[in-house]
Structures are given as C-alpha cells and as structure tokens.
Design an enzyme around this catalytic site. Structure first.
Site, PDB file in Angstrom:
ATOM      1  N   ASP A  97     -55.122  44.149  -8.908  1.00 57.60           N
ATOM      2  CA  ASP A  97     -54.739  43.365  -7.725  1.00 57.60           C
ATOM      3  C   ASP A  97     -53.513  42.461  -7.876  1.00 57.60           C
ATOM      4  O   ASP A  97     -53.495  41.345  -7.352  1.00 57.60           O
ATOM      5  CB  ASP A  97     -55.918  42.505  -7.258  1.00 57.60           C
TER       6      ASP A  97
ATOM      7  N   LYS B  79     -59.121  49.567  -3.248  1.00 50.59           N
ATOM      8  CA  LYS B  79     -60.529  49.184  -3.337  1.00 50.59           C
ATOM      9  C   LYS B  79     -60.853  48.164  -2.251  1.00 50.59           C
ATOM     10  O   LYS B  79     -59.981  47.407  -1.835  1.00 50.59           O
ATOM     11  CB  LYS B  79     -60.846  48.614  -4.724  1.00 50.59           C
TER      12      LYS B  79
ATOM     13  N   CYS C  67     -62.160  39.864  -9.194  1.00 47.66           N
ATOM     14  CA  CYS C  67     -61.932  41.313  -9.294  1.00 47.66           C
ATOM     15  C   CYS C  67     -61.717  41.785 -10.732  1.00 47.66           C
ATOM     16  O   CYS C  67     -62.136  42.884 -11.094  1.00 47.66           O
ATOM     17  CB  CYS C  67     -60.771  41.721  -8.397  1.00 47.66           C
TER      18      CYS C  67
END
Ligand code: ZN
Length: 212
Positions: free
Chosen positions: A33, A116, A149
């Site tokens: 991310d 995702k 994450c």
C-alpha cells in the site's frame, strides 16, 4: 465511552537481526500500500512516517529487480461507499490520484500488482497462489501501515507457513505504540525475522522473475 485510565505498558524485548541473506529464487518482496493517499502530502489518510521509508524500500526494490526476485505490490482499492470509509473516511478510491502507487516505487512491466479491498493482502487475492506456484518460501513484507495492512499481510503469510522478514526502516505507523505492536506480533507470534534495515537484506543467486 472514555479511555482506559492509568495505562502503562512494558514493551518486551524484541529481537532483531543485523543482516540476512535470502535465496533469490525462493523469496518474494511484498510492498504494501505505498499509495499517494497513505504516503504523500495531500493524501487522504497520510502516515507522516511513511515518507522516510520510501528510500529504503526503493533500494530493496532495486536489489530485488537486479536479482530477479518476485515482487508484489498491493494496492488498497475501494469503490464509492465502501464500508471501510465509516472507520477511516474516504481513501484510495479506484482511479483517483490517491489510489495510485507513489511515483518513486512505480511497478514496472512484469511485476505483480494486486488490488485488495481489506487489510489482509491475501484476502480474496491471488497472492498465495502466485507464491506457491513459483516455489516461494520467504516473504519480505514492507510498506504501510505497520499494524494494519502490513501486519495483516505478514500474519496471513506466516499462517500459511511462509517465513516472514521485515526490515525496521521500511514500515511505518501513525504512532510508536502501533509500530512496536506490529514488530512484537511479527517477531513473537508469527516467528518472523526482523532485520535492522532494508539495506541489510541481501539476495543469494538469481531468481526466475524476469521483468519485461
Ligand atoms: Zn482501505
């Protein structure tokens, strides 16, 4: 609701390796991310500490490319009215600037980008399948946010018996507590290996992951 009063915690000792050498053909680098909304000024859910991790991640990515190590970028991806927005506000809406991976770490042709929808990079994605069919045993997990994450992705990898490696200067959190929570969980619970810095990860040999 009110905060719990009088909280004081002792942080247990967290072991860290000075350096590691990993087989290039059995290792994958997962960059979690590193998108404008999380990293860049003007981003909707900015983690100020993430900026300092760009350079170490970039160096590791360059090393991975040189050794033909499989690299996977996760890209948190939401559509309008995602239920996560009730928790975090709107962020990484598909197609926006904030959703894009930062320029410094742009994937090149042949590298894997996995969209995702939740914290866990393995949830509803082909990551496990990709690692498995290419004989990967070790995953290096870097990126942001350390206890969200990054941790969920590292946990998910460890639960599937991949060995997790995590360099301290390549993950970032919103505060120190969250940062050390992630390290403690990876080290103690998931038996991952924390490495002093990304620069101290070396690859042995050459992997099979050719970029176009
Ligand atoms: Zn999200």
């Amino acid at each position: 609701m009110r905060p719990i009063k009088g909280l004081r915690v002792n942080v247990p000792e967290i072991p860290v390796e000075e350096s590691v050498v990993l087989d290039a053909d059995k290792t994958a680098l997962i960059i979690v991310d590193m998108q404008n909304d999380f990293v860049k000024p003007g981003g909707k859910l900015r983690v100020p500490a993430a900026e300092a991790t760009i350079e170490p991640i970039k160096k590791l990515l360059e090393k991975a490319r040189k050794h033909q190590v499989m690299t996977i970028f996760t890209q948190d991806t939401h559509y309008l009215d995602d239920p996560e927005f009730k928790i975090w506000g709107e962020h990484v809406v598909k197609g926006t600037w904030g959703w894009e991976i930062i320029d410094e770490l742009k994937p090149v042709k042949g590298e894997i980008v996995v969209e995702k929808t939740r914290y866990d990079g393995f949830y509803g994605t082909p990551i496990d399948d990709l690692l498995r069919v290419h004989g990967i045993q070790n995953v290096i997990v870097v990126g942001t946010v350390a206890n969200i994450c990054v941790l969920h992705t590292a946990a998910s990898a460890a639960l599937r018996w991949y060995k997790v490696y995590m360099p301290l200067n390549a993950i970032s959190a919103l505060n120190d507590f969250d940062y050390y929570v992630a390290l403690r969980q990876v080290s103690f619970l998931y038996r991952g290996v924390l490495v002093e810095k990304a620069e101290a990860i070396e690859f042995r040999g050459t992997g099979k992951w050719r970029r176009a």
